[in-house]
Enzyme design. Structure first.
Site, short mmCIF file in Angstrom:
data_model
loop_
_atom_site.label_atom_id
_atom_site.label_comp_id
_atom_site.label_asym_id
_atom_site.label_seq_id
_atom_site.Cartn_x
_atom_site.Cartn_y
_atom_site.Cartn_z
N GLU A 182 -9.71 0.01 -16.66
CA GLU A 182 -10.71 1.14 -15.63
C GLU A 182 -10.91 2.54 -15.53
O GLU A 182 -10.90 2.96 -14.25
CB GLU A 182 -10.35 0.33 -14.48
N GLU A 253 -11.75 -9.20 -15.02
CA GLU A 253 -11.08 -9.75 -14.40
C GLU A 253 -11.56 -10.39 -13.26
O GLU A 253 -12.40 -9.81 -12.07
CB GLU A 253 -10.28 -8.35 -13.31
#
Ligand SMILES: *[C@@H]1O[C@H](CO)[C@@H](O)[C@H](O)[C@H]1NC(C)=O
Ligand SMILES: *[C@@H]1O[C@H](CO)[C@@H](O)[C@H](O)[C@H]1NC(C)=O
Ligand SMILES: *[C@@H]1O[C@H](CO)[C@@H](O)[C@H](O)[C@H]1NC(C)=O
Ligand SMILES: *[C@@H]1O[C@H](CO)[C@@H](O)[C@H](O)[C@H]1NC(C)=O
Ligand SMILES: *[C@@H]1O[C@H](CO)[C@@H](O)[C@H](O)[C@H]1NC(C)=O
Length: 694
Positions: A182, A253
Site C-alpha cells: 500500500e 484485500e
C-alpha cells in the site's frame, strides 16, 4: 485427518515432487494469472500464521478449501522473525515453511506478501523495533540503510522458500509474491524519493528470481513487470484497473470486515454485500480476489498495533477460533462455485456489456462454445428486467449469475444459508479467593531508578517495545504545608497512571483516533520531599503512515501548580518488575513472594491461579469481563492485551472473551497469570468454551 494419514499424505507429496522436479510455469496476461498455460480465476483468503497455532492450521486450511478457496494469502512478519538483528525465529507459530507446506499438502496455492513492511494492525507495521536505532535510517524511502535491511530480509525469506522448494517454479505452492505494501497511499509524503524507492523495490524483488510474478497493492504505477493490485471493500466499483494492457486485475484485500479498536464496535460486513462486490469485480474482468481476512485469529502477546483489540477480524468467514461463521462462509462458498462454473467463458470468451435499465447492467461473456452472464442491479430497489427476451427478478444491490446465460444459479443478495449463533458456555469459575495468589508491583520512585535524564524521554526509543510500560519519576521539595496542588500531564500516548508518594492519584488514556492524553488532577502534596511516579503505557505501537521511525510516545509535559518539570531531573524504569522476572512463567513464578488474596484490589497487581482444561475439543476462552486492563498469560504464553474497561459507545466492552488455544493447555495444572493495571476483580473471571448454538 489423523496423524498417520497426514504423514502418508506428506510422504506422497514428497514423492510426487521428487519425481516431478520441474515446477509449474506461472505467468500472467490481461485475463489472469496463467499457470502451466491455463488461465485461472482464483479465490484467495488471508490467514496469518502467527495469529493462530500450528495445531489450528490444518483445520483452518481445510475449511478454506471447502469454502471454495484456491489460494491462502499471508504476510511475513519481520518483527516476529528477527526480534534482534541477526537473531531469527521460525518455530511454533512462526514456522512459515511449515505453514506453507500444510497449504501445499491440502492442494492449495499460496500468495506470499513479504512486504517487509506489512501494516496489518501489527505493532510497528511488522518492522522490528531495532531498525529504529539504525543510524541515519528513514523507513520506506530511497534511504540506503532501509534498503540494505529490506533487501537483506527479503532475500533471506526468498532463499528460505527456495531451499524448501516452495515457489511454484520449483514445484511448490507459491504462485505470487508481494513487495512493499500500500505504498501508493503515502508515496507523496516522500516527494522525490518515493518513486526511485518503488522502482528499486520492484527491481530488487524481480532480481531475486523466484520464477513467479510479483505484485504491489495500492500502487497504481507499479513498475513492470510487477502487477498493481487493488485493496479495499469495493474494488469492483473503484479499481482503475491494471496499469498495463498485459496485466491481470487482482484484488489483494477484499475486506470481510474492518479492524476493531478498543472503544470501537465490531463491523459486520454482510455476506450479500461482500458477494455483490466480488461478483462485480469478476464481471469487470477481475480474476483474483482475496478475502482480508478469511480467518483473522488472535493478536497474541503484544502483537497488536496501537489500540487494536486482541481478537483480529473475528467477523471473517472463519471466526477468531476457526469456527465457520454463517451465512458468510456458506454464501461465499456458493458464490465461488457459481463463478467457477462460468470459468470457461469468463477466461476464454469476449465480454460485452449493455444496459438493462437506468441502474441495471448486463456483463455477458461468450466463447465459441459457452456463454455466461452477470446481471447487476446497482439500485436499491428490487426490479424485473428483460434479458434475451426472458424476465428476471433482480433484488436491490445484487448480481445474478447465469452460467449458460439462461438460468440463474446464484444471486448475491439472496442468502439461503441459515445464520448461526455462537455462544459461550461457562465451564469453570475462579470465584474462590483461596485459589488466587497475588503479587503487587512496588511503585518505584526516583531513588530506585538507575536510568536518568534531565528531560522527558520518548517511550518508543527508550522502552524499545520490550514492554508496554515505562515509569517516569521525579522528586521535589514542596515548601508549602498541606498544599492542594494541580498536577497536569500531557502525554503523546497511550495510557497513564500517576502516583504521588506511592498513592494512585489519577488515570487517563487516549484512543485509536487520538492517542494523546491530558490529565489535570487536584492532588495532595506533603510538606517536604515528594515522590512523583507516573506510569506511561503504550497499547501497541503505530503501524501506518509515513515516517514511522520518528513517532514518539509517552510524557511530553508535566506541571505541578503551574511549575513546568519537563526539563528536570527524571528517573526511568522500563517495564515492570514482574515482567523482568517473567513471573508469568512456571519457572519465573517462584522469583517473587506471592501473597494470599485480599478482598480489596490494588492497581498494578499480578494474579495467578491454576486450572484443569475443560473436557472436549470446543475452543477455550477466558472471560475477563470483571477485569479492567492488562495482560494475560497461560502456561507462560501471552494470550494478549485485555481492556474491558474501555467501553464501546453502547457501554459494553469491545472485547470480553480472550482465546486460549487448546495447544497452550495441558489436562491439569495450567498456570493462568494476569497483570491487572486497574482494580478489576479476578473473582469474576470464568473459563468458557465456545460452541455454535444451531
Ligand atoms: C511459461 O508460459 C509462458 C506463457 O504461458 C510461455 O511463454 C513460456 O515459454 C513458458 N515457459 C516455460 C519455461 O515453459
Ligand atoms: C473514531 O473516529 C471514527 C470516525 O470519526 C468514529 O466513527 C469512531 O467511533 C471513533 N472511535 C473511537 C474509539 O472514538
Ligand atoms: C470485498 O469485501 C467487501 C466486504 O467484505 C465487499 O463489500 C466488497 O464487495 C469486496 N470486494 C471484492 C472485489 O471482492
Ligand atoms: C427476442 O424476441 C424478438 C421478437 O420476438 C426476436 O426477434 C429476437 O430474436 C429474440 N431475441 C432472443 C435473444 O431470443
Ligand atoms: C520518597 O522516596 C524516598 C526514597 O525511596 C523515601 O525514603 C521517602 O520516604 C519517600 N517519601 C515519601 C513521602 O514517600
Amino acid at each position: 485427518m489423523g496423524e498417520w494419514w497426514r504423514f502418508l499424505l506428506h510422504a506422497l507429496i514428497l514423492t510426487v515432487s521428487l519425481c516431478t522436479v520441474h515446477g509449474a510455469n506461472v505467468t500472467y496476461d490481461r485475463t489472469s494469472l496463467v499457470i502451466n498455460g491455463h488461465h485461472k480465476i482464483l479465490f484467495s483468503g488471508s490467514i496469518h500464521y502467527p495469529r493462530s497455532t500450528p495445531q489450528m492450521w490444518p483445520d483452518l486450511i481445510s475449511k478454506a478449501k471447502e469454502g471454495g478457496l484456491d489460494v491462502i494469502q499471508t504476510y511475513v512478519f519481520w518483527n516476529l522473525h528477527e526480534p534482534q538483528q541477526g537473531q531469527y525465529e521460525f518455530n511454533g507459530r512462526f514456522d512459515l515453511v511449515g505453514f506453507i507446506k500444510e497449504i501445499q499438502a491440502q492442494g492449495l496455492y499460496v500468495t506470499l506478501r513479504i512486504g517487509p513492511y506489512i501494516e496489518s494492525e501489527c505493532t510497528y507495521g511488522g518492522l522490528p523495533l531495532w531498525l529504529h536505532d539504525v543510524p541515519g535510517i528513514v523507513f520506506r524511502t530511497d534511504n540506503d540503510q532501509f534498503k540494505f535491511h529490506m533487501q537483506r530480509f527479503t532475500t533471506k525469506i526468498v532463499n528460505m522458500m527456495k531451499s524448501a522448494n516452495l515457489f511454484a517454479s520449483q514445484g511448490g505452492p507459491i504462485i505470487l509474491s508481494q513487495i512493499e505494501n500500500e505504498y501508493g497511499s503515502i508515496q507523496s509524503k516522500f516527494r522525490a524519493n518515493g518513486l526511485p524507492y518503488i522502482h528499486w523495490a520492484a527491481q530488487m524483488a524481480v532480481g531475486l528470481q523466484t520464477g513467479v510474478p510479483w505484485m504491489m497493492c495500492k500502487q497504481d504505477d507499479a513498475p513492470d513487470p510487477v502487477i498493481n493490485a487493488c485493496n479495499g471493500m469495493q474494488c469492483g466499483r473503484n479499481f482503475k484497473g491494471p496499469n498495463s494492457p498485459n496485466k491481470p486485475s487482482l484484488w489483494t484485500e477484499n475486506w470481510t470486515s474492518f479492524l476493531q479498536a478498543f472503544g470501537g464496535a465490531p463491523y459486520m460486513r454482510s455476506a450479500s454485500d461482500i458477494a455483490y462486490n466480488v461478483a462485480l469485480f469478476i464481471a469487470k474482468k477481475g480474476s483474483y480476489v482475496n478475502y482480508y481476512m478469511y480467518h483473522g485469529g488472535t493478536n497474541f502477546d503484544r502483537l497488536a498495533s496501537a489500540f487494536i483489540i486482541t481478537a483480529y477480524y473475528d467477523e471473517a468467514p472463519l471466526d477468531e477460533y476457526g469456527l465457520v461463521r454463517q451465512p458468510k462462509w456458506g454464501h461465499l462458498k456458493e458464490l465461488h462455485a457459481s463463478i467457477k462454473s462460468c470459468s470457461q467463458p469468463l477466461l476464454d470468451g469476449t465480454q460485452t456489456t449493455f444496459s438493462l435499465g437506468s441502474e441495471q447492467q448486463a456483463y455477458v461473456f461468450r466463447s465459441s462454445t459457452e456463454c455466461a452472464a452477470f446481471l447487476e442491479n446497482s439500485g436499491p430497489r428490487d426490479v424485473t428486467i428483460q434479458f434475451q427476451n426472458i424476465s428476471y427478478e433482480l433484488p436491490g444491490k445484487s448480481i445474478s449469475i447465469l452460467p449458460g446465460c439462461k438460468n440463474v444459479v446464484f444471486n448475491t443478495g439472496k442468502v439461503s444459508i441459515q445464520n448461526n449463533v455462537r455462544a459461550m458456555k461457562p465451564r469453570l469459575q475462579f470465584n474462590s479467593a483461596e485459589n488466587w495468589k497475588v503479587y503487587t508491583e512496588a511503585i518505584p520512585n526516583f531513588a530506585h531508578t538507575s536510568k536518568r535524564a534531565d528531560t522527558l524521554l520518548d517511550q518508543i526509543s527508550t522502552a524499545k517495545d520490550t514492554s508496554d510500560y515505562m515509569w517516569y519519576t521525579f522528586r521535589f521539595n514542596n515548601k508549602s504545608p498541606n498544599a492542594k496542588s494541580v498536577l497536569s500531564i500531557y502525554s503523546q500516548g497511550d495510557v497513564l497512571h500517576s502516583f504521588i508518594n506511592g498513592v494512585l492519584t489519577g488515570s487517563a488514556h487516549g484512543s485509536r483516533n487520538n492517542t494523546q492524553v491530558t490529565m489535570k488532577k487536584n492532588v495532595n502534596l506533603i510538606n517536604g520531599m515528594n515522590n512523583i511516579s507516573i506510569l506511561s503505557a503504550t497499547v501497541g505501537l503505530p503501524n501506518s503512515g509515513a515516517f514511522l521511525e520518528s513517532r514518539v510516545a509517552g510524557l511530553r509535559k508535566v506541571e505541578v501548580q503551574g511549575r513546568d518539570f519537563s526539563s528536570y531531573s527524571w528517573g526511568y524504569q522500563v517495564g515492570l518488575l514482574g515482567e523482568k522476572l517473567q513471573i508469568f512463567t512456571v519457572s519465573g513464578s517462584s522469583k517473587v513472594q506471592w501473597k494470599s488474596f485480599q478482598s480489596s484490589t490494588k492497581p498494578l497487581t499480578w494474579y495467578q491461579t491454576t486450572f484443569h482444561a475443560p473436557a472436549g475439543n470446543d475452543p477455550v476462552v477466558v472471560n475477563l469481563g470483571s477485569m479492567g486492563k492488562g495482560l494475560a498469560w497461560v502456561n507462560g504464553q501471552g494470550i494478549g492485551r485485555y481492556w474491558v474497561s474501555f467501553h464501546k459507545p453502547d457501554g459494553t466492552p469491545s472485547q470480553q472473551w480472550y482465546h486460549i488455544p487448546r495447544s497452550f493447555l495441558k489436562s491439569t495444572g495450567n498456570l493462568l497469570v494476569i497483570l491487572e493495571e486497574e482494580t478489576g476483580n479476578p473473582l469474576g473471571i470464568t473459563l468458557d468454551t465456545v460452541y455454535i448454538k444451531n
